[in-house]
Design a protein around this motif. Structure first.
Motif, mmCIF file in Angstrom:
data_model
loop_
_atom_site.group_PDB
_atom_site.id
_atom_site.type_symbol
_atom_site.label_atom_id
_atom_site.label_comp_id
_atom_site.label_asym_id
_atom_site.label_seq_id
_atom_site.Cartn_x
_atom_site.Cartn_y
_atom_site.Cartn_z
ATOM 1 N N SER A 81 1.079 -0.972 0.117
ATOM 2 C CA SER A 81 0.153 0.281 0.073
ATOM 3 C C SER A 81 0.851 1.321 0.580
ATOM 4 C CB SER A 81 -0.622 0.553 1.544
ATOM 5 O OG SER A 81 0.375 0.136 2.544
ATOM 6 N N PHE A 82 -0.043 2.053 -0.120
ATOM 7 C CA PHE A 82 0.913 3.356 -0.430
ATOM 8 C C PHE A 82 0.226 4.510 0.843
ATOM 9 C CE2 PHE A 82 1.785 2.075 -4.773
ATOM 10 C CZ PHE A 82 3.108 3.036 -5.108
ATOM 11 N N GLN A 83 1.073 5.323 1.744
ATOM 12 C CA GLN A 83 -0.159 6.416 2.847
ATOM 13 C C GLN A 83 0.476 7.963 1.916
ATOM 14 O OE1 GLN A 83 2.921 6.854 6.421
ATOM 15 N NE2 GLN A 83 0.801 5.858 7.326
ATOM 16 N N ILE A 84 -0.268 8.371 2.206
ATOM 17 C CA ILE A 84 -0.501 10.087 1.856
ATOM 18 C C ILE A 84 -0.239 10.678 3.056
ATOM 19 C CG2 ILE A 84 -1.412 11.746 0.804
ATOM 20 C CD1 ILE A 84 -2.803 9.155 -1.614
ATOM 21 N N TYR A 132 -7.483 14.011 -1.341
ATOM 22 C CA TYR A 132 -6.811 12.715 -2.473
ATOM 23 C C TYR A 132 -8.402 11.276 -1.535
ATOM 24 C CZ TYR A 132 -2.320 13.848 -2.347
ATOM 25 O OH TYR A 132 -1.280 14.745 -2.944
ATOM 26 N N LEU A 182 -9.168 9.221 -4.560
ATOM 27 C CA LEU A 182 -9.249 8.211 -4.975
ATOM 28 C C LEU A 182 -10.583 7.288 -4.756
ATOM 29 C CD1 LEU A 182 -5.701 8.098 -3.156
ATOM 30 C CD2 LEU A 182 -6.190 7.140 -5.569
ATOM 31 N N TRP A 197 -7.651 4.421 5.487
ATOM 32 C CA TRP A 197 -7.367 3.137 4.502
ATOM 33 C C TRP A 197 -8.732 2.806 3.207
ATOM 34 C CZ3 TRP A 197 -3.138 0.948 4.013
ATOM 35 C CH2 TRP A 197 -2.380 0.785 5.360
ATOM 36 N N ASP A 238 -8.032 2.173 -3.915
ATOM 37 C CA ASP A 238 -8.764 2.804 -5.417
ATOM 38 C C ASP A 238 -9.614 1.760 -6.580
ATOM 39 O OD1 ASP A 238 -7.258 1.531 -7.201
ATOM 40 O OD2 ASP A 238 -5.579 2.879 -6.626
ATOM 41 N N SER A 263 -4.584 0.219 -2.281
ATOM 42 C CA SER A 263 -4.522 0.348 -0.995
ATOM 43 C C SER A 263 -3.721 1.838 -1.113
ATOM 44 C CB SER A 263 -4.314 -1.310 0.098
ATOM 45 O OG SER A 263 -5.126 -1.893 -0.125
ATOM 46 N N TRP A 264 -4.447 2.274 0.042
ATOM 47 C CA TRP A 264 -3.690 4.141 0.220
ATOM 48 C C TRP A 264 -4.398 4.482 1.823
ATOM 49 C CZ3 TRP A 264 -1.146 6.662 -3.349
ATOM 50 C CH2 TRP A 264 -1.613 5.788 -4.550
ATOM 51 N N GLN A 265 -2.914 5.141 2.693
ATOM 52 C CA GLN A 265 -4.046 5.456 3.114
ATOM 53 C C GLN A 265 -3.781 6.597 3.916
ATOM 54 O OE1 GLN A 265 -1.942 4.635 7.041
ATOM 55 N NE2 GLN A 265 -4.148 4.530 8.617
#
Length: 136
Positions: A53-56, A67, A71, A83, A86, A91-93
């Motif tokens: 996953s990517f964290q923003i 964001y 997303l 979390w 997209d 997965s993104w947080q």
């Protein structure tokens, strides 16, 4: 564009002697907000999971909201604790810096209250975290 200062920097392709059809994308090098990444096309048998996953890191609620909206649009899915996935299943947080600050508060009661407030949230709301920490 979801991320400012972003671009694709290079693309490579499978050749004739590769396990995939010649001409299929092998790798894509790209930058998200100036950070370099390389994505590898391992084939259709590999799928995204929460293991990657990517964290923003967001400076304020407006950035969290922007964001989050960008997303989750067109089939993205909200999850818990900031979390989301997209529309492609990545997965993104989305994390406001204020959450990190509250969790590091030397007053452990404030930090615990902020954590307890964050746990049931989907998108993290800074004002609600601060209210919980202030009520400790």
């Amino acid at each position: 564009m979801v991320f400012p200062n972003s671009r694709t920097t290079d693309t490579t392709y499978y050749g004739e002697a590769r396990p995939r059809a010649a001409g299929m994308v092998l790798t894509v090098e790209f930058e998200l907000d100036g950070h370099a990444f390389t994505a590898l096309n391992g084939g259709p048998e590999f799928h995204f999971s929460e293991a990657v996953s990517f964290q923003i890191d967001c400076t304020d609620q407006a950035e969290v909201d922007r964001y989050w909206e960008a997303l989750t649009v067109d089939g993205g899915q909200e999850s818990m604790c900031g979390w989301l996935k997209d529309k492609y299943g990545l997965s993104w947080q989305v994390v406001p810096r204020r959450l990190v600050e509250l969790l590091a508060d030397p007053d452990s009661g404030r930090a615990q209250c902020a954590m307890a407030a964050m746990m049931p949230m989907r998108k993290i709301v800074i004002a609600d975290l601060e209210a919980a920490a202030d009520a400790s």
